[in-house]
Scaffold this active site. Structure first.
Site, mmCIF file in Angstrom:
data_model
loop_
_atom_site.group_PDB
_atom_site.id
_atom_site.type_symbol
_atom_site.label_atom_id
_atom_site.label_comp_id
_atom_site.label_asym_id
_atom_site.label_seq_id
_atom_site.Cartn_x
_atom_site.Cartn_y
_atom_site.Cartn_z
ATOM 1 N N HIS A 168 1.057 -1.058 0.051
ATOM 2 C CA HIS A 168 0.015 0.021 0.121
ATOM 3 C C HIS A 168 0.825 1.153 0.053
ATOM 4 O O HIS A 168 0.256 2.288 0.048
ATOM 5 C CB HIS A 168 -0.922 -0.158 1.094
ATOM 6 C CG HIS A 168 -0.177 -0.145 2.553
ATOM 7 N ND1 HIS A 168 0.046 -1.154 3.075
ATOM 8 C CD2 HIS A 168 0.416 0.847 3.270
ATOM 9 C CE1 HIS A 168 0.569 -0.837 4.151
ATOM 10 N NE2 HIS A 168 0.823 0.392 4.444
HETATM 11 N N1 UDP Z 1 -1.143 -5.679 9.993
HETATM 12 C C1 UDP Z 1 -2.441 -5.869 10.544
HETATM 13 N N2 UDP Z 1 -3.200 -6.287 9.817
HETATM 14 C C2 UDP Z 1 -3.311 -6.349 8.277
HETATM 15 C C3 UDP Z 1 -1.858 -5.916 7.742
HETATM 16 C C4 UDP Z 1 -0.784 -5.703 8.785
HETATM 17 O O1 UDP Z 1 -2.460 -6.069 11.686
HETATM 18 O O2 UDP Z 1 -4.092 -6.672 7.414
HETATM 19 C C5 UDP Z 1 0.066 -5.010 11.150
HETATM 20 C C6 UDP Z 1 1.434 -5.781 10.932
HETATM 21 O O3 UDP Z 1 1.293 -6.950 11.599
HETATM 22 C C7 UDP Z 1 2.335 -4.682 11.123
HETATM 23 C C8 UDP Z 1 1.650 -3.607 10.829
HETATM 24 O O4 UDP Z 1 0.232 -3.848 10.744
HETATM 25 O O5 UDP Z 1 2.502 -4.900 12.550
HETATM 26 C C9 UDP Z 1 2.465 -2.925 9.456
HETATM 27 O O6 UDP Z 1 1.697 -1.986 9.135
HETATM 28 P P1 UDP Z 1 2.055 -1.082 7.625
HETATM 29 O O7 UDP Z 1 2.247 -2.091 6.895
HETATM 30 O O8 UDP Z 1 0.606 -0.624 7.359
HETATM 31 O O9 UDP Z 1 2.921 0.148 8.087
HETATM 32 P P2 UDP Z 1 4.519 -0.031 7.945
HETATM 33 O O10 UDP Z 1 4.923 -1.221 8.805
HETATM 34 O O11 UDP Z 1 4.901 0.008 6.484
HETATM 35 O O12 UDP Z 1 4.856 1.419 8.571
#
Ligand code: UDP
Length: 361
Positions: free
Chosen positions: A202
């Site tokens: 995303h």
């Molecule tokens: N996550 C969740 N449900 C989902 C997808 C991801 O709980 O359907 C959790 C995942 O375990 C992780 C976090 O959301 O802890 C990641 O978030 P994201 O990818 O939005 O952010 P980024 O890590 O890239 O900052």
């Protein structure tokens, strides 16, 4: 002593979830949710799952157009900062909500930045610009690893302001492991262990351009054909809004974003993760699962160095080749305690306490 935490997205809520209770116990803690992620699946579900209290403020910022969103964050966080006059503000990471550092710094409020020093050296990412701004406005910098600490020093941030505290995701996983293990998501979705791919994608540099998004879907389609495995893709609202005109190929199962326990249960049991997330490659290393990152750059080289993650870029053949390679590896990857030892929350608390008590900030 008054500490204000400002946050607004899913990964911030997850990563801060073991720190919030300690702030409540030890300081007058004002929790400010900007509402940057406003859907139930990306926000309120994590408050109930991760046993968090209600924030003191929900700013309901206007999202969408870049300038509108940033202006609203700055305007609304300035108002709560002026009203509450905290002794310190805690920010985690690189989201637009973290740009509350701008009004905080303007009004002379000390800022502690957790997840400081991450650099992908890729300015296409809005997060990269946010990180640099927040780091340079902060008073105390709390990187997860030595690699991030070195990035800060290379940018002339004085080492006396920096403390490496480890990655807080370890204690979140460890605290909630019994609940993760109890999740019934495999049965509910009729999924077998190591028999499906799990996908998240995303990032704006990946999904805002329809051509890039098509590459992601085509790669997943080919992956399904080649490996004959189910592909589970919990779709983030940003990707959903960008994929309305794209026909989802056969074999890709689009579902709503999952709660933390269900998602991590799938991570633990997937054959391989395909992701553009920052946190997912860390969680998969922790769970000793293969991961292919569909990005051109990363601010987290540690998971690549540990061997569990390949940075494949956004090229169909390379994504397929990377998946093939990483799942064929005989692996014994390990989460080194230097990346996070499960004690980040208490270290952060001690650092804030020490700094606040001596008024050295
Ligand atoms: N996550 C969740 N449900 C989902 C997808 C991801 O709980 O359907 C959790 C995942 O375990 C992780 C976090 O959301 O802890 C990641 O978030 P994201 O990818 O939005 O952010 P980024 O890590 O890239 O900052």
């Amino acid at each position: 002593m008054k500490v204000m935490s400002i946050f607004g997205t899913r990964p911030e809520i997850i990563r801060l979830s073991r720190i919030f209770p300690l702030l409540d116990k030890n300081f007058k803690h004002i929790m400010v949710n900007t509402g940057q992620n406003y859907t139930k699946e990306l926000s309120s579900v994590f408050f109930s799952d991760l046993e968090l209290r209600k924030p003191d403020y929900n700013l309901k910022i206007r999202t969408g157009q870049y300038g509108t969103e940033i202006a609203d964050i700055i305007n609304k966080t300035e108002q709560v900062i002026l009203k509450e006059n905290p002794d310190l503000i805690l920010i985690l990471g690189d989201t637009n909500s973290g740009l509350s550092a701008i009004p905080a710094s303007h009004h002379g409020i000390p800022i502690a930045h957790l997840e400081a020093g991450m650099r992908a050296y890729d300015n296409r990412m809005p997060e990269e610009k946010n990180r640099i701004l927040i780091d340079h406005l902060s008073t105390v910098l709390l990187p997860y690893t030595n690699y991030s600490r070195e990035n800060l020093i290379r940018e002339n941030i004085h080492p006396s302001k920096i403390y490496v505290v480890g990655n807080p995701i370890v204690e979140v996983i460890e605290h909630f492991l019994p609940k993760i293990d109890k999740s019934k998501i495999l049965e509910k979705m009729k999924l077998k262990q190591n028999d499906f791919f799990l996908v998240t994608a995303h990032r704006s540099e990946n999904v805002d351009d329809p051509e890039q998004l098509k590459i992601i879907f085509s790669s997943l389609e080919k992956l399904h054909k080649k490996f004959k495995k189910r592909i589970i893709y919990p779709l983030h609202p940003r990707t959903l809004s960008k994929s309305k005109k794209i026909k989802i190929p056969k074999g890709i199962e689009i579902i709503k974003p999952l709660g933390f326990f269900d998602f991590t249960k799938l991570e633990k049991n997937a054959l391989c993760l395909i992701t553009d997330s920052g946190t997912v490659p860390e969680e998969t290393l922790y769970f000793k699962k293969p991961c292919v990152t569909i990005r051109e750059s990363t601010e987290r080289p540690e998971t690549i160095e540990a061997g569990s993650n390949i940075l494949a870029g956004l090229d169909i053949e390379n994504i397929l080749g990377s998946v093939n390679q990483i799942i064929s590896t005989k692996y014994d990857w390990k989460w080194d305690s230097s990346l996070g030892d499960g004690k980040t929350a208490s270290k952060v608390l001690n650092i804030l306490r020490g700094k606040l008590e001596r008024r050295k900030i």
